[in-house]
Design a protein around this motif. Structure first.
Motif, PDB file in Angstrom:
ATOM      1  N   THR A   5       6.690  -6.330   1.929  1.00  0.00           N
ATOM      2  CA  THR A   5       7.017  -5.889   3.277  1.00  0.00           C
ATOM      3  C   THR A   5       6.877  -7.043   4.251  1.00  0.00           C
ATOM      4  OG1 THR A   5       4.721  -5.129   3.501  1.00  0.00           O
ATOM      5  CG2 THR A   5       6.381  -3.478   2.918  1.00  0.00           C
ATOM      6  N   ASP A  66       3.007  -0.772   6.144  1.00  0.00           N
ATOM      7  CA  ASP A  66       1.675  -0.586   5.591  1.00  0.00           C
ATOM      8  C   ASP A  66       0.868   0.285   6.569  1.00  0.00           C
ATOM      9  OD1 ASP A  66       2.439  -2.066   3.354  1.00  0.00           O
ATOM     10  OD2 ASP A  66       2.036  -3.933   4.398  1.00  0.00           O
ATOM     11  N   CYS A 302      -0.930  14.491  -0.252  1.00  0.00           N
ATOM     12  CA  CYS A 302      -0.503  13.247  -0.891  1.00  0.00           C
ATOM     13  C   CYS A 302      -1.366  12.940  -2.110  1.00  0.00           C
ATOM     14  CB  CYS A 302      -0.563  12.091   0.103  1.00  0.00           C
ATOM     15  SG  CYS A 302       0.728  12.122   1.368  1.00  0.00           S
ATOM     16  N   ALA A 315       6.255   1.062  -4.626  1.00  0.00           N
ATOM     17  CA  ALA A 315       6.672   1.028  -3.225  1.00  0.00           C
ATOM     18  C   ALA A 315       6.551   2.421  -2.618  1.00  0.00           C
ATOM     19  CB  ALA A 315       8.120   0.542  -3.111  1.00  0.00           C
ATOM     20  N   LEU A 316       6.270   2.463  -1.324  1.00  0.00           N
ATOM     21  CA  LEU A 316       6.179   3.715  -0.576  1.00  0.00           C
ATOM     22  C   LEU A 316       7.101   3.650   0.631  1.00  0.00           C
ATOM     23  CD1 LEU A 316       2.282   4.017  -0.445  1.00  0.00           C
ATOM     24  CD2 LEU A 316       3.801   5.202  -2.049  1.00  0.00           C
ATOM     25  N   ILE A 317       7.835   4.738   0.877  1.00  0.00           N
ATOM     26  CA  ILE A 317       8.676   4.857   2.066  1.00  0.00           C
ATOM     27  C   ILE A 317       8.267   6.133   2.785  1.00  0.00           C
ATOM     28  CG2 ILE A 317      11.017   4.899   2.985  1.00  0.00           C
ATOM     29  CD1 ILE A 317      11.987   3.839   0.265  1.00  0.00           C
ATOM     30  N   MET A 318       8.010   6.027   4.084  1.00  0.00           N
ATOM     31  CA  MET A 318       7.592   7.198   4.858  1.00  0.00           C
ATOM     32  C   MET A 318       8.558   7.455   6.005  1.00  0.00           C
ATOM     33  SD  MET A 318       4.131   7.966   7.093  1.00  0.00           S
ATOM     34  CE  MET A 318       2.938   8.152   5.779  1.00  0.00           C
ATOM     35  N   GLN A 340      -1.084   5.406   3.000  1.00  0.00           N
ATOM     36  CA  GLN A 340      -0.804   4.168   2.276  1.00  0.00           C
ATOM     37  C   GLN A 340      -1.911   3.861   1.267  1.00  0.00           C
ATOM     38  OE1 GLN A 340      -2.322   0.835   2.767  1.00  0.00           O
ATOM     39  NE2 GLN A 340      -0.904  -0.137   1.333  1.00  0.00           N
ATOM     40  N   MET A 347       4.146  -0.329   1.928  1.00  0.00           N
ATOM     41  CA  MET A 347       4.789   0.824   2.550  1.00  0.00           C
ATOM     42  C   MET A 347       5.568   0.407   3.787  1.00  0.00           C
ATOM     43  SD  MET A 347       3.206   4.506   3.783  1.00  0.00           S
ATOM     44  CE  MET A 347       2.404   3.971   5.281  1.00  0.00           C
ATOM     45  N   GLY A 349       8.187   2.358   6.938  1.00  0.00           N
ATOM     46  CA  GLY A 349       8.616   3.651   7.444  1.00  0.00           C
ATOM     47  C   GLY A 349       8.999   3.589   8.897  1.00  0.00           C
ATOM     48  N   ILE A 373       6.744  11.516   2.585  1.00  0.00           N
ATOM     49  CA  ILE A 373       6.350  10.289   1.899  1.00  0.00           C
ATOM     50  C   ILE A 373       7.025  10.261   0.526  1.00  0.00           C
ATOM     51  CG2 ILE A 373       4.240  11.374   1.043  1.00  0.00           C
ATOM     52  CD1 ILE A 373       4.566   7.661   1.965  1.00  0.00           C
ATOM     53  N   ALA A 375       7.242   8.010  -3.126  1.00  0.00           N
ATOM     54  CA  ALA A 375       6.635   6.992  -3.979  1.00  0.00           C
ATOM     55  C   ALA A 375       7.610   6.625  -5.086  1.00  0.00           C
ATOM     56  CB  ALA A 375       5.331   7.506  -4.567  1.00  0.00           C
TER      57      ALA A 375
END
Length: 379
Positions: A5, A66, A302, A315-318, A340, A347, A349, A373, A375
């Motif tokens: 990121t 993040d 979560c 990876a995380l997208i919010m 996160q 992360m 978002g 969220i 993942a």
């Protein structure tokens, strides 16, 4: 799959950050780009395209990376995902309806992968949130994974934009189609809002406009019941007071309620304009203003997702509703950072005008006032 990121307040800073991120031989193929409408998205897109990096992008109502919340900036997640594992498709509402576009997206996903998942961003299509989910579902031939958000525009409410290189539109729909046989994807749509009072009925509505609740003008009903005031001179109090603090909860049998935010009000007919359809006859409850318990609910759901379905993430997208930011205030950073930390993965978002996702007990659908969220983990 490696993800990194980066963030910046200018295209020049982003160029330096990309160069630094790739200095160790990292070769990203995809960029998740969330940026303020004030930023030069075409310049940022060109920088990424020149490096052979495909772009999944949206303008925002605030960004986060993040655990940090940004405003007016650019945040990017760079991924070195195999080209054969994903496909981008950009469509624009025009000659074809949003539903037809979404159906085409679903069909393209099914024709590309045996088990497609969809991460989506739409422009200024708040009336079409349900149509997008229904179109993708019909086009792909059944229930599929769908998560995403509606773009924002820093609360100007004039035209949030979905974009990729060479294409952008306030009526755009961009889909990141991912092969679930190669990339594990799990997510959850959760809000933590608590209902209050008795169940009421939407006695007159059309699309996303609510005219009466229990046969009384919708605006008058909610103002009287909740004891809030609407400043018609500024026209903004309906967003900060009713929309953020008192969303409507549409009740359904045996599944979690779906939230609806009142974005605007009509002083002439006393109606509420919501960020999503509210069918006539719907049963609703008002919501209490959120407290720390709401954040704990989100974090706990979560953790359950991690324990039951996906213990690790690359990876995380919010996608989090702007109304959550307005109502939580400084607590919002706590929610983002704690989510996160559940997976302890990079992360990215943004704050949205609507969210797409699946609640713990529901199906994939369109939400307001919700945190979604996602993942991802390469198999």
């Amino acid at each position: 799959m490696i993800s990194k990121t980066i963030k910046g307040n200018s295209t020049e800073t982003i160029i330096k950050e990309i160069d630094e991120a790739t200095s160790d031989g990292f070769k990203p193929t995809l960029a998740i780009v969330f940026l303020s409408i004030k930023q030069d998205r075409e310049a940022v897109s060109k920088v990424l395209d020149d490096k052979g990096i495909q772009i999944f992008g949206a303008t925002t109502a605030g960004e986060f990376i993040d655990g940090d919340i940004e405003e007016g900036s650019i945040v990017i997640m760079l991924l070195d995902i195999n080209h054969e594992y994903f496909k981008l498709l950009f469509l624009e509402t025009g000659e074809q309806s949003t539903f037809e576009n979404a159906k085409q997206l679903g069909s393209e996903g099914k024709n590309t992968f045996k088990n497609p998942a969809f991460i989506i961003v739409s422009g200024w299509l708040s009336k079409d949130g349900e149509n997008i989910v229904e179109g993708i579902t019909e086009g792909s031939g059944g229930e599929v994974t769908i998560f995403g958000g509606m773009a924002g525009d820093d609360m100007f409410l004039t035209g949030p934009i979905a974009f990729t290189h060479g294409k952008s539109s306030a009526k755009g729909l961009i889909g990141l189609i991912i092969d679930e046989d190669k990339i594990e994807i799990n997510g959850i749509a959760t809000c933590g809002w608590k209902p209050v009072g008795t169940t009421k009925t939407i006695t007159k509505s059309e699309g996303n406009v609510v005219y009466t609740i229990d046969d009384k003008p919708a605006l008058d009903m909610i103002m009287k019941y909740l004891g809030v005031e609407y400043d018609f001179d500024t026209g903004k109090e309906i967003v900060t007071q009713i929309g953020a603090y008192y969303p409507l909860q549409m009740e359904r049998e045996n599944v979690a309620p779906v939230m609806r935010t009142a974005m605007l009000a009509n002083r002439e007919d006393r109606s509420l304009i919501c960020a999503g359809n509210v069918p006539q006859g719907s049963k609703i409850k008002f919501s209490l203003p959120p407290d720390f318990d709401a954040i704990e609910t989100v974090i706990e759901e979560c953790k359950q997702l991690k324990d039951e379905y996906q213990q690790e993430a690359d990876a995380l997208i919010m996608f989090s509703c702007i109304s959550r930011h307005l109502s939580f205030g400084i607590l919002m950073s706590e929610e983002i950072s704690q989510v996160q930390k559940v997976w302890n993965a990079p992360m990215v978002g943004f704050f949205t005008y609507g969210e797409f996702g699946k609640s713990k007990t529901g199906k994939h659908e369109f939400h307001n006032n919700t945190c979604c969220i996602v993942a991802l983990k390469e198999k």
